[in-house]
Design a protein around this motif. Structure first.
Motif, short mmCIF file in Angstrom:
data_model
loop_
_atom_site.label_atom_id
_atom_site.label_comp_id
_atom_site.label_asym_id
_atom_site.label_seq_id
_atom_site.Cartn_x
_atom_site.Cartn_y
_atom_site.Cartn_z
N ASP A 43 36.52 31.58 52.77
CA ASP A 43 36.44 32.92 53.38
C ASP A 43 35.47 33.83 52.63
OD1 ASP A 43 38.12 32.49 55.54
OD2 ASP A 43 39.92 33.05 54.42
N ALA A 44 35.43 33.71 51.32
CA ALA A 44 34.53 34.56 50.53
C ALA A 44 33.07 34.27 50.86
CB ALA A 44 34.78 34.35 49.03
N LEU A 45 32.72 33.00 51.00
CA LEU A 45 31.35 32.64 51.35
C LEU A 45 31.03 33.05 52.78
CD1 LEU A 45 31.12 29.17 49.59
CD2 LEU A 45 30.10 31.33 48.83
N ALA A 46 32.03 32.95 53.66
CA ALA A 46 31.83 33.42 55.04
C ALA A 46 31.57 34.92 55.05
CB ALA A 46 33.03 33.06 55.89
N ALA A 47 32.30 35.67 54.22
CA ALA A 47 32.10 37.12 54.15
C ALA A 47 30.72 37.47 53.62
CB ALA A 47 33.17 37.75 53.26
N ALA A 48 30.11 36.54 52.87
CA ALA A 48 28.76 36.76 52.36
C ALA A 48 27.68 36.39 53.38
CB ALA A 48 28.55 35.96 51.08
#
Length: 280
Positions: A43-48
């Motif tokens: 999710d963190a990489l998706a948010a980026a």
């Protein structure tokens, strides 16, 4: 983040997916792991801004396992190629840890035109790791008792507070599911006899894409000295060493790992100082 089964050739796997767009990141776990090892990263990489996928390798997690399921770096390389085709990723960033790093590096050397960049976390397969290490990994793969699972997780994770009873119970149940022990035996035998015959560090040194190396400073499985050696071998690489992390630095220091990867892909590796992150 969503989770679903997918057929990849003759194999059924489980996929975690988040984000969208054409900047694809594929995450590949290591021996005894599975897609949800990356739960702190997806999710963190998706948010980026990335379209992120993680999947279970054959013989692991909720993927096909047991007799007749091939478990080796060449087999996983072919599976990764088929998975990338199945999701329609033209030129993804591919991230691999431990044996998954070997798989990613091997695929990238075979199909460099299909890769934007790769990131390797405590990776095997770049330089030989030797008989003792291969034998130890084989023994760990074949020991899926409760004590064996506990010993492994306490070795690969530096902070004992992260090794919870719930984590150990889930690990034991999944790694003793139907067909799992047979697959681990197959993979363990491959690691013991053939892993060092297929190292790709010298090939990777000639690759046209950038390489990020990430190591936990407390890694006992593939020591950080290996990362330093590989950094010297690969002129187009950067190495980030994460303090207070062992073999699962992407999980133990997830915020730092995610930031390191995003910075690397934005060509600003090391420009933003972070406590406990050392670049070379």
């Amino acid at each position: 983040m969503i989770s679903y089964p997918m057929a990849v050739g003759a194999v059924t796997t489980r996929v975690l997916e988040a984000g969208g767009g054409d900047q694809v990141v594929v995450l590949v776990h290591g021996t005894g792991g599975r897609a949800d090892r990356w739960v702190r990263n997806v999710d963190a990489l998706a948010a980026a801004g990335f379209h992120v996928y993680a999947m279970d390798l054959p013989g692991h997690g909720f993927a096909s396992k047991g007799p007749g399921v091939a478990c080796s770096v060449p087999a996983y390389r072919a599976f990764l190629a088929a998975f990338i085709d199945a999701i329609g990723a033209a030129k993804p960033v591919i991230v691999g840890t431990s044996l998954g790093g070997h798989v990613v590096a091997s695929y990238a050397c075979e199909q460099p035109e299909r890769v934007r960049a790769i990131a390797l976390v405590g990776s095997m397969g770049l330089v030989p790791i030797g008989d003792e290490a291969r034998g130890r990994i084989q023994a760990g793969a074949n020991n899926q008792t409760r004590d064996g699972v506990r010993t492994k997780m306490q070795r690969v994770i530096f902070d004992p507070a992260l090794v919870t009873p719930e984590m150990l119970e889930e690990e034991w149940r999944i790694n003793n599911s139907p067909g799992a022990l047979e697959s681990f035996a197959t993979l363990g035998q491959y690691i013991a006899t053939d892993l060092d015959k297929e190292v790709v560090g010298e090939q990777l040194a000639r690759a046209p894409f950038p390489v990020l190396l990430v190591w936990g400073e407390q890694d006992k499985t593939v020591p950080p000295a290996v990362g330093e050696k590989v950094r010297a071998l690969l002129p187009h690489s950067r190495l980030a060493l994460l303090a207070d992390a062992a073999h699962t630095a992407y999980y133990e220091r997830a915020d730092d790992f995610n930031a390191v990867l995003v910075d690397f892909l934005a060509e600003r590796a090391g420009q933003t100082p972070r406590d406990g992150v050392r670049w070379s």
